[in-house]
Design an enzyme around this catalytic site. Structure first.
Site, PDB file in Angstrom:
ATOM      1  N   TYR A  32       0.802  -1.234   0.000  1.00 10.54           N
ATOM      2  CA  TYR A  32       0.000   0.000   0.000  1.00 10.54           C
ATOM      3  C   TYR A  32       0.831   1.279   0.000  1.00 10.54           C
ATOM      4  CZ  TYR A  32      -3.728  -3.304   1.045  1.00 10.54           C
ATOM      5  OH  TYR A  32      -4.619  -4.353   0.975  1.00 10.54           O
ATOM      6  N   ASN A  83     -12.421   4.681  -2.320  1.00 10.91           N
ATOM      7  CA  ASN A  83     -11.651   3.463  -2.105  1.00 10.91           C
ATOM      8  C   ASN A  83     -12.412   2.671  -1.050  1.00 10.91           C
ATOM      9  OD1 ASN A  83     -10.011   1.358  -1.547  1.00 10.91           O
ATOM     10  ND2 ASN A  83      -8.144   2.555  -1.219  1.00 10.91           N
ATOM     11  N   HIS A 109      -8.190   2.172  -6.073  1.00  4.79           N
ATOM     12  CA  HIS A 109      -7.485   1.247  -5.177  1.00  4.79           C
ATOM     13  C   HIS A 109      -5.994   1.502  -5.297  1.00  4.79           C
ATOM     14  CE1 HIS A 109     -10.884  -1.330  -4.077  1.00  4.79           C
ATOM     15  NE2 HIS A 109     -11.308  -1.113  -5.302  1.00  4.79           N
ATOM     16  N   SER A 111      -3.586  -0.673  -4.698  1.00  5.12           N
ATOM     17  CA  SER A 111      -2.906  -1.835  -5.281  1.00  5.12           C
ATOM     18  C   SER A 111      -3.620  -2.299  -6.545  1.00  5.12           C
ATOM     19  CB  SER A 111      -2.856  -2.975  -4.248  1.00  5.12           C
ATOM     20  OG  SER A 111      -4.162  -3.362  -3.875  1.00  5.12           O
TER      21      SER A 111
END
Ligand code: DHK
Length: 154
Positions: A32, A83, A109, A111
């Site tokens: 992250y 998110n 997001h 990732s």
């Protein structure tokens, strides 16, 4: 095909963050990143300002808060950047709330979900999203603000 933008550009962009994003910077930084959520909030506010826009930036660990904030955004926001974190994979309630909105919705997001565990590959939120940013880390939020600005200008 982009959702029809019939929004009021003077209203803020609601940027909503789901569970565990309050731990960004500390939580699995190899996935992250090292940027904290308050830092992402500042980056988004600064980028929005370059477009003459403003943001409301919030985080919660509770699904119902996200539903309430999405309902609030229907009337009080020009767009939503969300998110949903883990709730993206599980929450029909958040999808229903988003589908009740007519403003642009960007799913963001940190990732790249496609490169992760299979249970992260499906997102209910994607069914309601105008567009999706995944895998760009904190930069994805900034690009999401740019995307909203471009949609609102169109
Ligand atoms: C954040 C989370 O907390 C996870 O539950 C998602 C997402 C991915 C992100 O990449 O921002 O699976």
């Amino acid at each position: 095909m982009a959702k029809k933008a019939k929004e009021n550009k003077s209203l803020p962009i609601y940027i909503l963050n789901g569970p565990n994003t309050n731990l960004l910077g500390d939580r699995e930084p190899e996935i992250y990143g090292h940027t904290t959520l308050p830092q992402i909030g500042e980056m988004c506010a600064a980028q929005a300002k370059t477009h003459g826009l403003s943001v409301v930036f919030r985080q919660t660990n509770r699904e119902g808060d996200l539903v309430d904030w999405i309902q609030e955004a229907r009337k009080q926001a020009s767009a939503i950047i969300i998110n949903p974190a883990g709730y993206g994979h599980t929450s029909v309630a958040i999808l229903d709330a988003l589908q009740a909105c007519t403003i642009p919705i960007i799913e963001c997001h940190l990732s790249n979900l496609a490169r992760r565990e299979a249970f992260r590959h499906h997102s209910w939120v994607s069914k309601a999203a105008t567009g999706i940013l995944r895998g760009f880390g904190a930069l994805g939020y900034v690009r999401a603000v740019d995307a909203v600005a471009q949609i609102l200008k169109a």
